[in-house]
Design a protein around this motif. Structure first.
Motif, short mmCIF file in Angstrom:
data_model
loop_
_atom_site.label_atom_id
_atom_site.label_comp_id
_atom_site.label_asym_id
_atom_site.label_seq_id
_atom_site.Cartn_x
_atom_site.Cartn_y
_atom_site.Cartn_z
N ILE A 109 0.89 -1.17 0.00
CA ILE A 109 0.00 0.00 0.00
C ILE A 109 0.93 1.22 0.00
O ILE A 109 1.14 1.89 1.01
CB ILE A 109 -0.96 -0.04 1.22
N HIS A 110 1.51 1.45 -1.18
CA HIS A 110 2.62 2.39 -1.29
C HIS A 110 2.14 3.85 -1.29
O HIS A 110 0.96 4.13 -1.46
CB HIS A 110 3.41 2.11 -2.57
N GLN A 111 3.12 4.74 -1.14
CA GLN A 111 2.85 6.18 -1.15
C GLN A 111 3.34 6.77 -2.48
O GLN A 111 4.49 6.53 -2.87
CB GLN A 111 3.61 6.84 0.01
N ARG A 112 2.47 7.50 -3.17
CA ARG A 112 2.86 8.12 -4.44
C ARG A 112 2.52 9.61 -4.41
O ARG A 112 1.34 9.98 -4.40
CB ARG A 112 2.12 7.46 -5.62
N ASP A 113 3.55 10.45 -4.43
CA ASP A 113 3.36 11.90 -4.42
C ASP A 113 3.76 12.48 -5.77
O ASP A 113 4.89 12.29 -6.22
CB ASP A 113 4.24 12.54 -3.34
N ILE A 114 2.83 13.16 -6.39
CA ILE A 114 3.06 13.74 -7.72
C ILE A 114 3.22 15.26 -7.61
O ILE A 114 2.48 15.90 -6.84
CB ILE A 114 1.85 13.46 -8.67
N PHE A 115 4.15 15.78 -8.38
CA PHE A 115 4.30 17.24 -8.50
C PHE A 115 4.22 17.59 -9.98
O PHE A 115 4.95 17.02 -10.79
CB PHE A 115 5.67 17.70 -7.99
N GLU A 116 3.34 18.53 -10.30
CA GLU A 116 3.21 18.95 -11.71
C GLU A 116 3.40 20.44 -11.82
O GLU A 116 2.90 21.21 -10.98
CB GLU A 116 1.82 18.57 -12.24
N LEU A 117 4.10 20.83 -12.89
CA LEU A 117 4.36 22.25 -13.11
C LEU A 117 3.19 22.87 -13.86
O LEU A 117 2.75 22.35 -14.89
CB LEU A 117 5.65 22.39 -13.94
N ASN A 118 2.67 23.97 -13.31
CA ASN A 118 1.56 24.66 -13.94
C ASN A 118 1.80 26.15 -13.77
O ASN A 118 1.87 26.64 -12.63
CB ASN A 118 0.25 24.22 -13.23
#
Ligand SMILES: Cc1cc2nc3c(=O)[nH]c(=O)nc-3n(C[C@H](O)[C@H](O)[C@H](O)COP(=O)(O)O)c2cc1C
Length: 196
Positions: free
Chosen positions: A176-185
């Motif tokens: 039950i992994h952790q996934r953190d996304i960062f997107e440039l906007n």
């Protein structure tokens, strides 16, 4: 979907420092994926040689298959997998060549034989046998016998990947992994999470 206060470059630095302490070798090894003119993807490892807010830098042969792909398509992806940390970082962005001063500076820092190798290796092209390469190495050693005066080959230099998106993946119990996304906007980073 926003948390404007977090900077993925700083988070990358934090994870990279931990990987540098823990990995047995090459914490800077990253998988680079490119797409060729027929829309086929290709992946290979390269070594990260520097990063900051402007992007992630590596060096290679500008006539290699990866560089030919990049001439056709500047969309690339990077992937770091650090087994010792059970972490993965995925980076997607646009790639461009470093300027000649930046390539000269790094080329100048390399071991004499690596600089000779950059002249001798026709990277990604067929090689008859090892002897053919060894003979070319001897030719360039004779041509550039002074270790302090080996010019950078015009076909060798750096690239910088300018990130548009990051994923920080952390192994967690029971998958039950952790996934953190960062997107440039609009030049700002926005953060959100994904299901594992
Ligand atoms: C750990 C590791 C690091 C590597 N680092 C580089 C590198 O920094 N630059 C490079 O041109 N090739 C590097 N290579 C070799 C590439 O993976 C690849 O074989 C080569 O660049 C040719 O790729 P291409 O034919 O797709 O252009 C590395 C290989 C490994 C396994």
């Amino acid at each position: 979907m926003s948390d404007k206060n977090l900077n993925p470059i700083i988070l990358f630095q934090n994870w990279y420092e931990k990987a540098s302490e823990k990995e047995i070798n090459d914490p800077n090894a990253m998988c680079l994926s490119t797409v060729d003119k027929n829309n086929c993807p290709h992946s290979r490892m390269v070594l990260l040689k520097g990063f900051d807010e402007s992007g992630f830098r590596f060096f290679t042969n500008y006539q290699s298959n990866k560089s030919i792909d990049i001439e056709h398509n500047i969309n690339v992806a990077l992937n770091f997998h650090w087994k010792s940390l059970q972490r993965q970082i995925r980076i997607e962005g646009l790639i461009e060549k470093l300027n000649s001063d930046q390539s000269d500076e790094y080329y100048g820092s390399r071991h004499y034989m690596s600089r000779i190798g950059a002249w001798a290796s026709d990277q990604s092209r067929p090689l008859k046998d090892r002897k053919e390469l060894e003979e070319k190495i001897e030719i360039y050693k004779k041509k550039y016998p002074n270790e302090n005066n080996v010019p950078r080959p015009p076909h060798w230099g750096g690239f910088i990947v300018k990130p548009k998106k990051f994923e920080f993946w952390q192994d967690m119990p029971h998958r039950i992994h952790q996934r953190d996304i960062f997107e440039l906007n609009n030049k700002e980073w926005f953060k959100y999470n994904l299901n594992p």
